[in-house]
Design a protein around this motif. Structure first.
Motif, PDB file in Angstrom:
ATOM      1  N   ASN A   1      -7.171  19.890  -9.770  1.00  0.00           N
ATOM      2  CA  ASN A   1      -5.846  20.502  -9.718  1.00  0.00           C
ATOM      3  C   ASN A   1      -4.991  19.696  -8.750  1.00  0.00           C
ATOM      4  OD1 ASN A   1      -3.571  22.044  -9.348  1.00  0.00           O
ATOM      5  ND2 ASN A   1      -4.648  23.946  -8.892  1.00  0.00           N
ATOM      6  N   PRO A   2      -4.015  18.939  -9.235  1.00  0.00           N
ATOM      7  CA  PRO A   2      -3.236  18.086  -8.338  1.00  0.00           C
ATOM      8  C   PRO A   2      -2.311  18.860  -7.410  1.00  0.00           C
ATOM      9  CG  PRO A   2      -2.295  18.052 -10.537  1.00  0.00           C
ATOM     10  CD  PRO A   2      -3.585  18.816 -10.636  1.00  0.00           C
ATOM     11  N   GLY A   3      -1.866  20.023  -7.853  1.00  0.00           N
ATOM     12  CA  GLY A   3      -0.898  20.802  -7.092  1.00  0.00           C
ATOM     13  C   GLY A   3       0.139  21.371  -8.031  1.00  0.00           C
ATOM     14  N   GLY A   4       1.375  21.484  -7.566  1.00  0.00           N
ATOM     15  CA  GLY A   4       2.417  22.081  -8.387  1.00  0.00           C
ATOM     16  C   GLY A   4       3.633  21.205  -8.512  1.00  0.00           C
ATOM     17  N   LEU A   5       4.787  21.872  -8.606  1.00  0.00           N
ATOM     18  CA  LEU A   5       6.077  21.187  -8.734  1.00  0.00           C
ATOM     19  C   LEU A   5       7.004  21.667  -7.619  1.00  0.00           C
ATOM     20  CD1 LEU A   5       6.595  21.400 -12.625  1.00  0.00           C
ATOM     21  CD2 LEU A   5       5.879  19.390 -11.303  1.00  0.00           C
ATOM     22  N   GLN A   6       6.501  21.563  -6.390  1.00  0.00           N
ATOM     23  CA  GLN A   6       7.292  22.023  -5.252  1.00  0.00           C
ATOM     24  C   GLN A   6       8.588  21.225  -5.081  1.00  0.00           C
ATOM     25  OE1 GLN A   6       3.951  22.043  -5.234  1.00  0.00           O
ATOM     26  NE2 GLN A   6       3.718  24.244  -4.911  1.00  0.00           N
ATOM     27  N   SER A   7       8.548  19.953  -5.442  1.00  0.00           N
ATOM     28  CA  SER A   7       9.760  19.129  -5.403  1.00  0.00           C
ATOM     29  C   SER A   7       9.589  17.944  -6.327  1.00  0.00           C
ATOM     30  CB  SER A   7      10.053  18.654  -3.966  1.00  0.00           C
ATOM     31  OG  SER A   7       8.970  17.903  -3.457  1.00  0.00           O
ATOM     32  N   PHE A   8      10.724  17.356  -6.706  1.00  0.00           N
ATOM     33  CA  PHE A   8      10.730  16.129  -7.490  1.00  0.00           C
ATOM     34  C   PHE A   8      11.328  15.056  -6.599  1.00  0.00           C
ATOM     35  CE2 PHE A   8      12.246  19.249 -10.994  1.00  0.00           C
ATOM     36  CZ  PHE A   8      11.008  19.879 -11.017  1.00  0.00           C
TER      37      PHE A   8
ATOM     38  N   SER B   1       0.825  -1.206   0.000  1.00  0.00           N
ATOM     39  CA  SER B   1       0.000   0.000   0.000  1.00  0.00           C
ATOM     40  C   SER B   1       0.862   1.260   0.000  1.00  0.00           C
ATOM     41  CB  SER B   1      -0.907   0.018   1.232  1.00  0.00           C
ATOM     42  OG  SER B   1      -1.752  -1.118   1.255  1.00  0.00           O
ATOM     43  N   PHE B   2       0.450   2.217  -0.819  1.00  0.00           N
ATOM     44  CA  PHE B   2       1.043   3.567  -0.839  1.00  0.00           C
ATOM     45  C   PHE B   2       2.525   3.572  -1.190  1.00  0.00           C
ATOM     46  CE2 PHE B   2      -2.115   3.353   2.703  1.00  0.00           C
ATOM     47  CZ  PHE B   2      -3.174   3.927   2.018  1.00  0.00           C
ATOM     48  N   GLN B   3       2.966   2.584  -1.997  1.00  0.00           N
ATOM     49  CA  GLN B   3       4.381   2.499  -2.374  1.00  0.00           C
ATOM     50  C   GLN B   3       4.680   3.583  -3.423  1.00  0.00           C
ATOM     51  OE1 GLN B   3       4.401  -0.339   0.303  1.00  0.00           O
ATOM     52  NE2 GLN B   3       6.308   0.105  -0.753  1.00  0.00           N
ATOM     53  N   GLY B   4       5.534   4.546  -3.058  1.00  0.00           N
ATOM     54  CA  GLY B   4       5.732   5.716  -3.888  1.00  0.00           C
ATOM     55  C   GLY B   4       6.646   5.512  -5.079  1.00  0.00           C
ATOM     56  N   LEU B   5       6.183   5.946  -6.256  1.00  0.00           N
ATOM     57  CA  LEU B   5       7.010   6.017  -7.453  1.00  0.00           C
ATOM     58  C   LEU B   5       7.554   7.429  -7.651  1.00  0.00           C
ATOM     59  CD1 LEU B   5       4.853   3.600  -8.002  1.00  0.00           C
ATOM     60  CD2 LEU B   5       5.572   3.857 -10.377  1.00  0.00           C
ATOM     61  N   PHE B   6       6.673   8.407  -7.437  1.00  0.00           N
ATOM     62  CA  PHE B   6       7.056   9.819  -7.593  1.00  0.00           C
ATOM     63  C   PHE B   6       6.176  10.640  -6.673  1.00  0.00           C
ATOM     64  CE2 PHE B   6       7.043  14.076  -9.245  1.00  0.00           C
ATOM     65  CZ  PHE B   6       8.263  14.263  -9.872  1.00  0.00           C
ATOM     66  N   ALA B   7       6.784  11.580  -5.964  1.00  0.00           N
ATOM     67  CA  ALA B   7       6.014  12.440  -5.064  1.00  0.00           C
ATOM     68  C   ALA B   7       6.417  13.891  -5.252  1.00  0.00           C
ATOM     69  CB  ALA B   7       6.205  12.028  -3.609  1.00  0.00           C
ATOM     70  N   ASN B   8       5.423  14.763  -5.197  1.00  0.00           N
ATOM     71  CA  ASN B   8       5.660  16.192  -5.114  1.00  0.00           C
ATOM     72  C   ASN B   8       5.422  16.588  -3.666  1.00  0.00           C
ATOM     73  OD1 ASN B   8       5.804  19.060  -5.859  1.00  0.00           O
ATOM     74  ND2 ASN B   8       3.614  19.024  -5.423  1.00  0.00           N
ATOM     75  N   ASN B   9       6.494  17.046  -3.027  1.00  0.00           N
ATOM     76  CA  ASN B   9       6.420  17.475  -1.636  1.00  0.00           C
ATOM     77  C   ASN B   9       6.489  16.284  -0.671  1.00  0.00           C
ATOM     78  OD1 ASN B   9       6.352  19.617   0.234  1.00  0.00           O
ATOM     79  ND2 ASN B   9       4.826  20.685  -1.011  1.00  0.00           N
ATOM     80  N   SER B  10       6.694  16.596   0.581  1.00  0.00           N
ATOM     81  CA  SER B  10       6.758  15.599   1.645  1.00  0.00           C
ATOM     82  C   SER B  10       5.905  16.084   2.809  1.00  0.00           C
ATOM     83  CB  SER B  10       8.211  15.386   2.101  1.00  0.00           C
ATOM     84  OG  SER B  10       8.768  16.596   2.581  1.00  0.00           O
ATOM     85  N   GLY B  11       5.898  15.326   3.899  1.00  0.00           N
ATOM     86  CA  GLY B  11       5.129  15.743   5.068  1.00  0.00           C
ATOM     87  C   GLY B  11       3.780  15.074   5.194  1.00  0.00           C
ATOM     88  N   GLY B  12       3.446  14.185   4.260  1.00  0.00           N
ATOM     89  CA  GLY B  12       2.186  13.460   4.366  1.00  0.00           C
ATOM     90  C   GLY B  12       1.107  13.973   3.450  1.00  0.00           C
ATOM     91  N   ALA B  13      -0.023  13.278   3.457  1.00  0.00           N
ATOM     92  CA  ALA B  13      -1.126  13.566   2.542  1.00  0.00           C
ATOM     93  C   ALA B  13      -1.783  14.915   2.803  1.00  0.00           C
ATOM     94  CB  ALA B  13      -2.176  12.462   2.634  1.00  0.00           C
ATOM     95  N   GLY B  14      -1.578  15.481   3.981  1.00  0.00           N
ATOM     96  CA  GLY B  14      -2.192  16.765   4.304  1.00  0.00           C
ATOM     97  C   GLY B  14      -1.383  17.964   3.892  1.00  0.00           C
ATOM     98  N   THR B  15      -0.172  17.750   3.357  1.00  0.00           N
ATOM     99  CA  THR B  15       0.671  18.869   2.944  1.00  0.00           C
ATOM    100  C   THR B  15       0.060  19.569   1.741  1.00  0.00           C
ATOM    101  OG1 THR B  15       2.637  17.698   3.713  1.00  0.00           O
ATOM    102  CG2 THR B  15       2.985  19.520   2.187  1.00  0.00           C
ATOM    103  N   LEU B  16      -0.062  20.876   1.823  1.00  0.00           N
ATOM    104  CA  LEU B  16      -0.673  21.651   0.749  1.00  0.00           C
ATOM    105  C   LEU B  16       0.024  21.413  -0.588  1.00  0.00           C
ATOM    106  CD1 LEU B  16      -1.357  25.131   2.432  1.00  0.00           C
ATOM    107  CD2 LEU B  16      -3.036  23.383   1.780  1.00  0.00           C
ATOM    108  N   TYR B  17      -0.775  21.267  -1.621  1.00  0.00           N
ATOM    109  CA  TYR B  17      -0.319  21.125  -3.011  1.00  0.00           C
ATOM    110  C   TYR B  17       0.421  19.816  -3.273  1.00  0.00           C
ATOM    111  CZ  TYR B  17      -0.909  26.111  -2.154  1.00  0.00           C
ATOM    112  OH  TYR B  17      -1.391  27.323  -1.742  1.00  0.00           O
ATOM    113  N   SER B  18       0.417  18.900  -2.310  1.00  0.00           N
ATOM    114  CA  SER B  18       1.170  17.657  -2.503  1.00  0.00           C
ATOM    115  C   SER B  18       0.379  16.659  -3.333  1.00  0.00           C
ATOM    116  CB  SER B  18       1.530  17.035  -1.152  1.00  0.00           C
ATOM    117  OG  SER B  18       0.372  16.572  -0.483  1.00  0.00           O
ATOM    118  N   TRP B  19       1.110  15.838  -4.078  1.00  0.00           N
ATOM    119  CA  TRP B  19       0.508  14.736  -4.831  1.00  0.00           C
ATOM    120  C   TRP B  19       1.568  13.660  -5.012  1.00  0.00           C
ATOM    121  CZ3 TRP B  19       2.999  13.708  -9.412  1.00  0.00           C
ATOM    122  CH2 TRP B  19       3.690  14.771 -10.015  1.00  0.00           C
TER     123      TRP B  19
END
Length: 239
Positions: free
Chosen positions: A169-176, A86-104
């Protein structure tokens, strides 16, 4: 002559040059190894190897440009198993969990390949049951104004496989962040290649036709320069 796509390409990670961290575009967005206990390594075929070990995490990351009205994120992935929990990440924008603004994030969850966002939860979810363990797949997410598009295409298909389009709107490109989820606790075991990030909407068919390994194919600008050099040599010989 530069094309619109080249001008909009802000990051290209082509691991086949033997460097896991450099941005082929140059300038900003150079990757770094994540601050886990393991390291992402280089495979013999020029792809990056992500161990996916939650207890010994290894990923790659960099700070991105931030908010983006439009973007295209394209990556090539191959794995022995598409269902890894479950929830195995391939690519994430931002960190801090699912509640982080603009994260996907793009993840594998219970055998489904998903796009999950802070604002709307899972906006895409498609079964991986029919995916081949021996094939490369292109995964592309596009933010196109008020809409988001998702594609998952096997290499050699010729054209992109459209999973869907939603008004979100998924969010932005705060991080790769390659190979990890937003919560920093779930990582996908995989090989990854030819990662491209644009601040524009791109033609997915063109990205699919590139394939996972593109280092042996000259860029259009490079081909043009070679041609000009050859023409100059001929003209000098004729003088």
């Amino acid at each position: 002559m530069a094309t619109t796509s080249q001008a909009a390409l802000i990051a290209h990670y082509d691991f086949s040059d033997g460097d896991l961290l450099d941005n082929e575009v140059g300038g900003s967005y150079t990757l770094a190894q994540g601050s886990g206990t393991d390291l992402v390594s280089l495979n013999g075929d020029g792809s990056a190897s992500f161990s996916g070990d939650d207890n010994n995490p290894a990923w790659l990351e960099t700070v991105g440009p931030g908010g983006a009205a439009n973007f295209t994120v394209s990556l090539w992935v191959k794995t022995d198993s598409w269902n890894q929990g479950s929830f195995q990440g391939l690519f994430a924008n931002n960190s801090g969990g699912a509640g982080t603004l603009y994260s996907w994030q793009i993840d594998s969850n219970g055998g489904d390949i998903r796009v999950a966002t802070q604002a709307d939860g899972a906006i895409f979810s498609t079964s991986s049951a029919g995916l081949n363990s021996s094939s490369w797949y292109n995964i592309t997410l596009i933010k196109n104004g008020a809409n988001t598009e998702f594609y998952l295409t096997e290499e050699g298909a010729g054209s992109a496989t459209h999973i869907g389009t939603v008004a979100a709107n998924p969010g932005g490109l705060q991080s790769f962040r390659l190979g990890i989820n937003r919560n920093d606790d779930k990582l996908f075991t995989m090989d990854m290649a030819n990662v491209k990030i644009f601040n524009s909407v791109e033609n997915v068919d063109n990205l699919v036709l590139e394939g996972a390994m593109v280092s042996s194919v000259p860029e259009p600008t490079s081909t043009a320069l070679v041609g000009l050099a050859g023409l100059g040599f001929i003209l000098r010989r004729r003088r």
